[in-house]
Scaffold this motif. Structure first.
Motif, mmCIF file in Angstrom:
data_model
loop_
_atom_site.group_PDB
_atom_site.id
_atom_site.type_symbol
_atom_site.label_atom_id
_atom_site.label_comp_id
_atom_site.label_asym_id
_atom_site.label_seq_id
_atom_site.Cartn_x
_atom_site.Cartn_y
_atom_site.Cartn_z
ATOM 1 N N LEU A 1 0.859 -1.181 0.000
ATOM 2 C CA LEU A 1 0.000 0.000 0.000
ATOM 3 C C LEU A 1 0.890 1.224 0.000
ATOM 4 O O LEU A 1 1.678 1.433 0.905
ATOM 5 N N ALA A 2 0.747 2.037 -1.014
ATOM 6 C CA ALA A 2 1.534 3.259 -1.110
ATOM 7 C C ALA A 2 0.655 4.439 -0.733
ATOM 8 O O ALA A 2 -0.421 4.609 -1.280
ATOM 9 N N SER A 3 1.069 5.244 0.230
ATOM 10 C CA SER A 3 0.373 6.484 0.571
ATOM 11 C C SER A 3 1.152 7.611 -0.090
ATOM 12 O O SER A 3 2.299 7.849 0.257
ATOM 13 N N VAL A 4 0.499 8.275 -1.045
ATOM 14 C CA VAL A 4 1.253 9.175 -1.902
ATOM 15 C C VAL A 4 0.618 10.544 -2.025
ATOM 16 O O VAL A 4 -0.562 10.722 -1.788
ATOM 17 N N SER A 5 1.410 11.480 -2.417
ATOM 18 C CA SER A 5 0.965 12.791 -2.882
ATOM 19 C C SER A 5 1.882 13.115 -4.055
ATOM 20 O O SER A 5 2.878 13.796 -3.906
ATOM 21 N N TRP A 6 1.550 12.537 -5.221
ATOM 22 C CA TRP A 6 2.427 12.586 -6.380
ATOM 23 C C TRP A 6 1.794 13.328 -7.533
ATOM 24 O O TRP A 6 0.593 13.446 -7.628
ATOM 25 N N ALA A 7 2.632 13.725 -8.448
ATOM 26 C CA ALA A 7 2.195 14.295 -9.719
ATOM 27 C C ALA A 7 3.075 13.696 -10.803
ATOM 28 O O ALA A 7 4.113 14.241 -11.133
ATOM 29 N N ARG A 8 2.677 12.525 -11.309
ATOM 30 C CA ARG A 8 3.445 11.841 -12.343
ATOM 31 C C ARG A 8 2.659 10.680 -12.909
ATOM 32 O O ARG A 8 1.581 10.378 -12.450
ATOM 33 N N ARG A 9 3.220 9.992 -13.868
ATOM 34 C CA ARG A 9 2.611 8.811 -14.469
ATOM 35 C C ARG A 9 3.307 7.585 -13.909
ATOM 36 O O ARG A 9 4.536 7.537 -13.870
ATOM 37 N N CYS A 10 2.526 6.588 -13.473
ATOM 38 C CA CYS A 10 3.110 5.366 -12.912
ATOM 39 C C CYS A 10 2.650 4.147 -13.690
ATOM 40 O O CYS A 10 1.462 4.017 -14.000
ATOM 41 N N VAL A 11 3.583 3.268 -13.981
ATOM 42 C CA VAL A 11 3.295 2.024 -14.676
ATOM 43 C C VAL A 11 3.789 0.872 -13.805
ATOM 44 O O VAL A 11 4.943 0.882 -13.363
ATOM 45 N N TYR A 12 2.900 -0.087 -13.526
ATOM 46 C CA TYR A 12 3.237 -1.228 -12.673
ATOM 47 C C TYR A 12 3.016 -2.522 -13.441
ATOM 48 O O TYR A 12 2.108 -2.615 -14.262
ATOM 49 N N GLU A 13 3.836 -3.527 -13.150
ATOM 50 C CA GLU A 13 3.662 -4.844 -13.756
ATOM 51 C C GLU A 13 2.947 -5.803 -12.811
ATOM 52 O O GLU A 13 2.594 -6.900 -13.202
#
Length: 131
Positions: A1-13
């Motif tokens: 579980l990631a708790s985030v405050s991001w501004a980007r594109r994420c790609v997961y496999e």
């Protein structure tokens, strides 16, 4: 579980769970489980919005589950969907769509099977297509 405050594109496999605030697109080959406010598109094998707000399009290869505290402002493409929350946008399903009691859809709905429970709201057109 990631708790985030991001501004980007994420790609997961793999499978991913995200909580927090996220600005950008989320793409996963696995399953996506969200407890987050998202400004961007979401794509995964199975997608579950537990307590989420998504301003963007959502795509699930298999099942999209929208919890009662979740809202989507964007178009949806999925095989099957169970909605207990709110959607403002069009839904395209190749399988079954269920709108549960208390859910709301404002937009057009296309699916091969549509189930609308008592107390669900729908404003828009619907089209039933062959599998």
């Amino acid at each position: 579980l990631a708790s985030v405050s991001w501004a980007r594109r994420c790609v997961y496999e793999t499978d991913v769970e995200i909580a927090g605030v996220f600005k950008g697109d989320i793409f996963s080959e696995g399953n996506v489980k969200l407890f987050a406010n998202i400004e961007g598109n979401v794509q995964g094998g199975n997608v579950e919005l537990v307590t989420s707000s998504v301003q963007g399009d959502v795509s699930a290869k298999e099942l999209l589950k929208i919890g009662p505290q979740s809202v989507i402002g964007g178009n949806i493409k999925t095989k099957d969907m169970i909605c207990s929350g709110r959607i403002v946008g069009n839904v395209e399903s190749s399988g079954r769509v269920t709108l549960t009691t208390g859910s709301a859809l404002t937009g057009d709905l296309t699916a091969s099977t549509i189930a609308v429970m008592e107390g669900a709201l729908m404003e828009g057109r619907f089209k039933i297509v062959k599998k």
